[in-house]
Design a protein around this motif. Structure first.
Motif: not given
Length: 386
Positions: A84, A108, A111-112, A133-137, A170
């Motif tokens: 980040r 992961l 993203a989460e 997990s549905r967030s974009p990676k 995932d």
């Protein structure tokens, strides 16, 4: 032919000597400008890696050297914070299975957020469950220097501070680009490479008899098995075997994307941290015993494996085929100085019930060809390993 559903992640595989040196160009082609490279402290000092990093513009690539055996879960959280801060738009895994697993964990967590254990998968009442997990990676790019095949699959594991290995799956975390460069395995110690080859062989064996296999995964597993068997033999005899080993490990990983793993890897996931063994070493120790437990219950699959490995002398005799396969695996382990008995590790005999109880929660037992309905069955499978 029975109906089947076979899927595979979108993935580019580049096989070429010297391809790793072109990483900056390869990333540019993917639109990546600020990658985080994940490796171990030892790998960070590798001349090949240093030369590759020198090709990047100043400040473009950051390095997280927190890879340790069994990919600690806390390291994924620390790595995500570093990603980040660097505003990373991709994760590059340089190394073996732990590097790939940690890269997936970092992606992961990036993203989460830090609470990623809620996305772990487990086995409950014979069924694999877990929150997706549905967030974009961000994409993962892998430069493997062992034969684990971890970079190929959507599955990975991270180890908690209490030594318990947690599994995740995932599809978005399978590597988008895999660079198979024979130069990256040239100087890897034979013992290390052989241990990871035993892991790849285990992927092939389990893919051959898993309940989730498909006709496509069968083809991958059998050709991967043939290549790995031949390549490991060549490497232990002082040759390179690079092409067979790298392509064999890729096929092994590709096979288990659909076929999944079974009892063998279920044991290895939990035993490795408890016995303080690398994943390759624990694969070498467990594999003959897992095969001796399962193969007698799969005579047709055992015959196909034996034919693939050229064990014609025992054709038609399942018990003889099992003995010959297991004897060859033990011979590989001896030649590579890999562990063969649990009593020679940090694992204690009185830990066996705890190990068996931990294994019972493993998703892989769902796909094992021989039913396992109690921890005592697992203890029975491991009895000869002591």
């Amino acid at each position: 032919m029975n109906s089947f559903n076979h899927w595979f992640p979108r993935q580019r595989v580049l096989y070429r000597c010297g391809a790793a040196a072109d990483l900056p160009v390869l990333l540019q082609e993917l639109g990546v400008s600020r990658p985080l490279l994940v490796c171990s402290l030892r790998a960070q000092r590798d001349p090949q890696l240093q030369s590759m990093l020198a090709r990047f513009p100043a400040g473009a690539i950051d390095v997280f050297s927190g890879v340790e055996p069994h990919a600690p879960l806390p390291a994924a959280i620390v790595g995500a914070a570093q990603a980040r801060a660097h505003v990373s738009d991709a994760i590059v895994a340089f190394g073996g299975g732990s590097a790939s697993d940690l890269a997936k964990g970092i992606a992961l967590a990036l993203a989460e957020g830090d609470a990623i254990e809620r996305f772990a998968i487990r086995r409950e009442q014979g069924v694999v469950v877990g929150e997706p997990s549905r967030s974009p990676k961000v994409p993962i790019i892998a430069l493997p220097n062992t034969l684990s095949g971890a970079e190929i699959t959507p599955g990975f594991s991270l180890t908690r501070t209490d030594g318990y290995k947690v599994l995740f799956r995932d599809p978005a975390l399978a590597a988008a680009l895999i660079v198979l460069d024979p130069e990256l395995i040239e100087d890897v110690p034979v013992r290390v490479l052989a241990g990871s080859a035993m892991n790849a062989l285990a992927h092939c064996f389990e893919a051959c008899y898993s309940k989730a296999r498909t006709p496509i995964s069968d083809l991958m597993a059998l050709d991967g098995l043939r290549r790995l068997w031949r390549g490991l033999d060549a490497r232990l005899d002082g040759g390179t075997g690079a092409e067979d080993l790298l392509l064999g490990s890729y096929l092994a990983g590709a096979a288990i994307v659909n076929a999944r793993t079974a009892l063998h890897h279920s044991i290895c996931h939990k035993l490795g941290p408890m016995a303080q063994l690398s994943h390759g070493d624990v694969n070498s120790l467990v594999l003959p015993h897992a095969l001796a437990f399962n193969l007698p219950h799969c005579p047709a699959e055992t015959a196909r494996i034996a034919d693939t490995l050229g064990l014609a002398s025992s054709r038609g005799d399942t018990a003889a085929q099992v003995r010959e396969i297991c004897a060859k695996l033990r011979a590989f382990a001896r030649r590579a100085d890999l562990p063969q008995q649990l009593r020679d590790t940090a694992f204690r005999r009185e830990q066996m019930p705890e190990l068996a109880a931990r294994v019972m929660a493993e998703p892989g037992l769902t796909f094992n060809p021989r039913p396992i309905d109690a921890p005592e069955v697992i203890e029975q499978a491991l009895a000869a390993a002591w």
